[in-house]
Design an enzyme around this catalytic site. Structure first.
Site, mmCIF file in Angstrom:
data_model
loop_
_atom_site.group_PDB
_atom_site.id
_atom_site.type_symbol
_atom_site.label_atom_id
_atom_site.label_comp_id
_atom_site.label_asym_id
_atom_site.label_seq_id
_atom_site.Cartn_x
_atom_site.Cartn_y
_atom_site.Cartn_z
ATOM 1 N N GLU A 423 0.819 -1.217 0.000
ATOM 2 C CA GLU A 423 0.000 0.000 0.000
ATOM 3 C C GLU A 423 0.850 1.263 0.000
ATOM 4 O O GLU A 423 0.749 2.097 0.887
ATOM 5 C CB GLU A 423 -0.931 0.007 1.223
ATOM 6 C CG GLU A 423 -1.998 -1.058 1.184
ATOM 7 C CD GLU A 423 -3.144 -0.742 0.226
ATOM 8 O OE1 GLU A 423 -3.094 0.293 -0.460
ATOM 9 O OE2 GLU A 423 -4.075 -1.556 0.173
ATOM 10 N N GLU A 493 -3.853 -10.725 -0.213
ATOM 11 C CA GLU A 493 -4.681 -10.648 0.989
ATOM 12 C C GLU A 493 -6.094 -11.051 0.582
ATOM 13 O O GLU A 493 -6.611 -10.574 -0.422
ATOM 14 C CB GLU A 493 -4.706 -9.232 1.579
ATOM 15 C CG GLU A 493 -3.360 -8.787 2.112
ATOM 16 C CD GLU A 493 -3.358 -7.353 2.670
ATOM 17 O OE1 GLU A 493 -4.422 -6.850 3.062
ATOM 18 O OE2 GLU A 493 -2.269 -6.764 2.689
HETATM 19 C C1 IPT Z 1 -5.107 -3.908 3.568
HETATM 20 C C2 IPT Z 1 -3.740 -3.752 4.147
HETATM 21 O O1 IPT Z 1 -2.767 -4.129 3.233
HETATM 22 C C3 IPT Z 1 -3.535 -4.534 5.397
HETATM 23 O O2 IPT Z 1 -2.378 -4.069 6.021
HETATM 24 C C4 IPT Z 1 -4.715 -4.390 6.304
HETATM 25 O O3 IPT Z 1 -4.869 -3.067 6.658
HETATM 26 C C5 IPT Z 1 -5.927 -4.858 5.591
HETATM 27 O O4 IPT Z 1 -6.138 -4.086 4.468
HETATM 28 C C6 IPT Z 1 -7.176 -4.737 6.427
HETATM 29 O O5 IPT Z 1 -7.069 -5.327 7.662
HETATM 30 S S1 IPT Z 1 -5.424 -2.399 2.723
HETATM 31 C C7 IPT Z 1 -7.123 -2.225 2.485
HETATM 32 C C8 IPT Z 1 -7.367 -0.866 1.884
HETATM 33 C C9 IPT Z 1 -7.703 -3.239 1.581
#
Ligand code: IPT
Length: 982
Positions: A423, A493
């Protein structure tokens, strides 16, 4: 010799005052180099109790503390490694992406908590006086200035990266004084905006390392594998002359000379390491060589010629008391838990982990995406304007970070991808990092998610894309920029594991295994970052009075803060199990069995299952298979099942034995398990790796013939064993069991996924449930009718201010010993939202404790999280059936329950139901912010649900898929209640 030195830090001396706001990475430190666990390299740990003084600003105190002879009178102390905010000095702050200070890069606030640290030490008597000693810091947040014996050594930024200083010339045999000034905020903080607690301090090891003359400054192990020939090629580059020895392979060559020999390759499934040594004039450096080749071929990430499927997790470093200061036991606990739950990959979100963690990944076998300590997420608030990642003034700092990661970790076979960061938007700085990394190490691929054009990466990576989009990507129907077209796809993720959930991961896995282009994903995330304290149990954002915070968004892991697996991890383990067991043909039989004749004649075969090896590299020789035949959830017979040692991807059809004779009961099933055939490095013999259940007979509706008639009494109506309130029709008692009569319930304490992330425009259902008033439904009594053989209660259940409602009829009958309740629900009005749940809630005396049930267990399950629920007979207690989500919310439902007993009451479902019991009401659960807010009352509340809304992953991602949604529709369901005697 092709060894290249990495970029040297700038030679400018540290400026006296404003280095916290310096965009350069620091000054005075040695170039980065490979990390290895010191063996015969002499080392002195400086971990332990340090003198400590906290100042509110960076310049409140002068530097005199660094001078020898300074007396830290009145100072306090901290443990190193550690964070001072977790040791009673100041407090932690949790923000997801917002910078907790004004965004004016590279400036930082005047209020900049500053920790002065002092450590006195003597050298061991035999410490060599040959001058070559370095002082190493493995991690300091967010920047430090270091003095040894009054000499200013320099400064550094880059919190989760190592920094070393040459100190040999400054050391004395005794009375050395190491002084370290640490500031919470620095220019580096702009590059470290990860979603986690801000935790200043010296949080990783501090070590003094003797470097004898003639020792290598750095070395690089290149160990590739040719899968066609079964040959490994090893070349160890070193900046000084030396020999490379690998006794098991008869290797004894000069450093820098390649040698090719037959080897067994390293993979995460078969983590073969060869011990070796790099012997230089000054020292013997231990080597742990894993031969493997990572490449992009045919549009896929391949290791040793085979495409891999990542069954991964995102791992932040976390300990509920120590924060990111992890001891070796905790790191090992993570690795063992992962291996035992079928996890095969880790993304080190969002920074390089403690270096010892990667040794564990090499040893036990985990694919690693090693991520750089870089995130500038807060710049999204200003449309990424001034993003350091696209500002050349910051490029040296970015390159320094890339180099410190790559140099430190380059010798780990487990690391298969370098990740530029998380990010951080897009920009030239990322390209510079990628170019530098490629130039230094072209044996691995490069990952970065944040650039939709994938300019610098070898893999198309996304986060939280929904199932439909993932499928379009798989089919090349949604490729975006042309650069992406040929790239393999991963979800770096997905499956946001916040609170109850994640839901829908089985559906993702089906996609991953159906399309080659999809190479798996990494669940967000491994562990809840709750901070243990007495008041909250586990504290989260806002519990420390932060002016800006993101609440419990920091608790979104597959394990609780104390590393107890959450139901999400149990589900994930099942979803990603490496062996598939499916029915091909199952012989149903009538129960009870008529005779033994068919068995003897061989006609009564159990049937056939297909076993498929889902590993990428390992065959099935390490697993033992067993069957058990269960009647009404109890095993009546079991035995081994002979399965060939299938190669990866292969299937075999395997015959089940003839089913046991004469098993009386209402339903039968096979359970087949794959277990570890022998003890492994990470699990005991018998550890279950995969399983399947196959129904032989479906559960039948419980037999029931109404015979009793309702009889009016003094303010009550009796019907069979039931006593009802004559005015309201509510059940008061069943035999000797007092009951708070069952009535319709549609509310559940919203899960984090119900509530949805606040920035998501389609995060409608959670908040709207409340807006609609589903948490305050009123029950209007329309009629109580005692007629013939039934007692019928007619009601309308609806919230204030709305015209929609649920016409609900309760019809009671009895066969003299049991009561049968049939609930009929007819929705009225326009229902635009799914219901949280649909069922009845009843109360039992607080003495109810032990619970037994036949159905799904042992843990909880919801429509899209119940893959891991096994059908069986289970026993537990009301307390043990609670899942302690850090922020209390709906939990604990057991799916597919045919029968349950609790507090003297037996419930049989027609059809099966979801069973939940707790010592507080849903409303109390809903109102609680922490587990410590929940106090048992005098009643055990039991929910018997006909339906539950799916869980989804909408706390950050897609909601429940349509097939798991519970829409209001006409419904009818029954329960049989009876008293358990004795
Ligand atoms: C995404 C991040 O990469 C991670 O660090 C964490 O914040 C996660 O989301 C949520 O728990 S960023 C998000 C804008 C999809």
């Amino acid at each position: 010799m092709s060894f290249r030195t990495s970029p040297r830090p700038p030679a400018t001396p540290p400026s006296a005052t404003d280095y916290t706001e310096d965009v350069s990475p620091g000054s005075g430190a040695l170039p980065p180099r490979a990390w290895y666990a010191a063996s015969d390299a002499r080392s002195l740990s400086l971990n332990g109790r340090w003198d400590f003084r906290l100042s509110p600003t960076a310049d409140a105190e002068d530097d005199s503390f660094a001078a020898r002879g300074y007396e830290p009178g009145g100072w306090s102390g901290v443990e190193v490694p550690g964070h001072w905010v977790l040791q009673g000095h100041g407090s932690p702050i949790y923000t997801n992406h917002l910078y907790p200070f004004p965004v004016d890069p590279p400036r930082v606030p005047t209020e900049n908590p500053t920790g002065d640290h002092l450590r006195r030490f003597d050298l061991p008597p035999d410490w060599p006086a040959d001058g070559g000693t370095v002082l190493r810091f493995d991690g300091v947040e967010s920047c430090a200035r270091v003095w040894l014996n009054g000499t200013d050594l320099g400064t550094f930024q880059g919190s989760r990266l190592p920094h070393e200083f040459a100190v040999g010339h400054l050391l004395e045999p005794g009375g050395n004084v190491l002084a370290v000034r640490v500031h919470q905020w620095s220019a580096g903080s702009y590059l470290e905006d990860q979603d986690q607690w801000w935790l200043p301090g010296i949080f990783r090891d501090v070590t003094l390392l003797h470097r004898p003359p003639g020792s290598a400054l750095d070395f690089f192990v290149h160990a590739s594998y040719d899968h066609h020939e079964g040959l490994g090629t090893l070349r160890v580059d070193s900046d000084v002359d030396g020999r490379v020895l690998v006794p098991a392979l008869d290797i004894d060559v000069e450093a820098g000379t390649p040698v090719t020999v037959p080897v067994l390759p390293w993979t995460a499934e078969t983590p073969r390491l060869y011990d070796g040594e790099l012997v230089t004039e000054g020292e013997r450096v231990p080597l742990r060589v894993g031969f493997r080749t990572v490449e992009l071929a045919d549009g896929l990430i391949k290791v040793n010629g085979t495409a891999v499927l990542f069954k991964g997790v995102n791992r932040h470093e976390w300990h509920p008391e120590k924060g990111r200061a992890l001891d070796p036991e905790t790191m090992l606990a993570d690795v063992l838990l992962m291996k035992r739950h079928n996890v095969n990959a880790v993304r080190t979100s969002h920074y390089p982990p403690h270096p010892a963690f990667l040794d564990l990944c090499d040893t036990y076998g985990l694919w690693v995406v090693d991520e750089c300590d870089l995130e500038t997420h807060g710049f999204t608030e200003q449309g990424w304007r001034d993003n350091p990642v696209d500002d050349p003034r910051w490029t040296p700092a970015l390159l320094d970070r890339a180099a410190r990661m790559v140099e430190r970790d380059k010798n780990h076979p487990s690391v298969v991808l370098w990740s530029l960061g998380n990010e951080a938007g897009t920009g030239r700085g990322l390209t510079a990092m990628a170019e530098w990394i490629r130039g230094r190490d072209n044996s691995r691929l490069i990952h970065y998610e944040g650039d939709p054009d994938c300019r610098d990466t070898d893999v198309y990576s996304r986060m939280y894309a929904d199932h439909a989009e993932v499928e379009r990507i798989a089919r090349h129907q949604d490729d975006g920029g042309p650069g992406r077209r040929r790239l393999p796809f991963i979800l770096c993720e997905y499956g946001h594991a916040m609170g109850n959930g994640p839901g829908g991961i089985a559906d993702y896995q089906r996609l991953f295994t159906s399309y080659d282009r999809l190479q798996g994903g990494f669940v967000w995330e491994w562990i809840d970052h709750g901070i243990r304290d007495e008041r909250h149990g586990f504290a989260y954002g806002g519990d420390f009075g932060e002016e800006l915070h993101d609440g419990n968004f920091v608790c979104d892991g597959l394990v609780f803060p104390d590393r107890t697996p959450s139901p999400g991890l149990v589900e994930y383990k099942k979803v990603i199990e490496p062996v598939r067991i499916e029915p091909v043909r199952i012989e149903g039989r009538d129960l009870p069995s008529p005779s033994g004749a068919d068995r003897e004649s061989g006609a009564g075969r159990g049937g056939t299952v297909r076993v498929t090896n889902g590993y990428d590299f390992a065959d099935l020789s390490g697993l033992a298979f067993e069957w058990s035949y269960q009647v009404d959830g109890e095993s009546v017979e079991s035995g081994p099942l002979v399965v060939p040692a299938l190669a990866p991807g292969q299937s075999a059809e395997v015959e089940l034995p003839p089913p046991p004779l004469d098993p009386r009961g209402s339903e039968a099933q096979w359970t087949v398990r794959a277990t570890l055939a022998g003890e492994t490095a990470w699990g005991p013999r018998g550890h279950v790796v995969a399983w399947a259940q196959i129904a032989v007979t479906e559960p039948a509706s419980p037999a029931f013939t109404p015979s009793a008639r309702p009889a009016p009494g003094d303010g009550v109506i009796t019907l069979g064993p039931g006593t009802f309130d004559a005015r309201t029709g509510a059940l008061l008692a069943l035999g000797g069991v007092e009951v708070v009569g069952p009535r319709l319930d549609v509310w559940r304490a919203p899960t984090d996924n119900d509530n949805g992330a606040h920035w998501q425009t389609d995060a409608r259902h959670g908040p709207l449930w409340r807006a609609l008033g589903l948490h305050r439904m009123r029950h209007r009594l329309d009629a109580v009718e005692a007629r013939d053989d039934s007692l019928t209660v007619r009601t309308r259940v609806a919230p204030a201010a709305r015209d929609l409602g649920l016409r609900t009829r309760y019809r009671w009958t009895s066969d003299g010993t049991r009561l049968r309740l049939t609930v009929s629900v007819a929705p009225e009005g326009r229902w635009t939202l799914p219901l949280p749940r649909l069922g009845v809630r009843l109360g039992l005396p607080g003495s109810a404790d032990r619970v037994t049930w036949l159905g799904g267990g042992p843990g909880e399950g919801y429509p899209d999280t119940m893959t891991a629920c096994m059908n069986g007979r289970w026993e537990s207690t009301v307390d043990a059936m609670q899942t302690p989500y850090v922020r209390p919310q709906e939990n604990g439902a057991r799916p597919g329950v045919r029968r349950a007993e609790i507090g003297g009451l037996r419930v049989e479902g027609d059809p099966a139901f979801w069973f939940t019991a707790r010592r507080w009401t849903t409303e109390q659960l809903d109102a609680a912010d922490h587990v410590t807010d929940l106090r048992p009352g005098g009643t055990v509340w039991v929910n018997l649900d006909h339906g539950q809304q799916g869980i989804g992953s909408q706390s950050c991602g897609p909601g429940a898929l349509p097939q798991y949604q519970l829409w209001a529709a006409p419904a009818e369901f029954s329960f049989l209640f009876s008293e358990v005697r004795g």
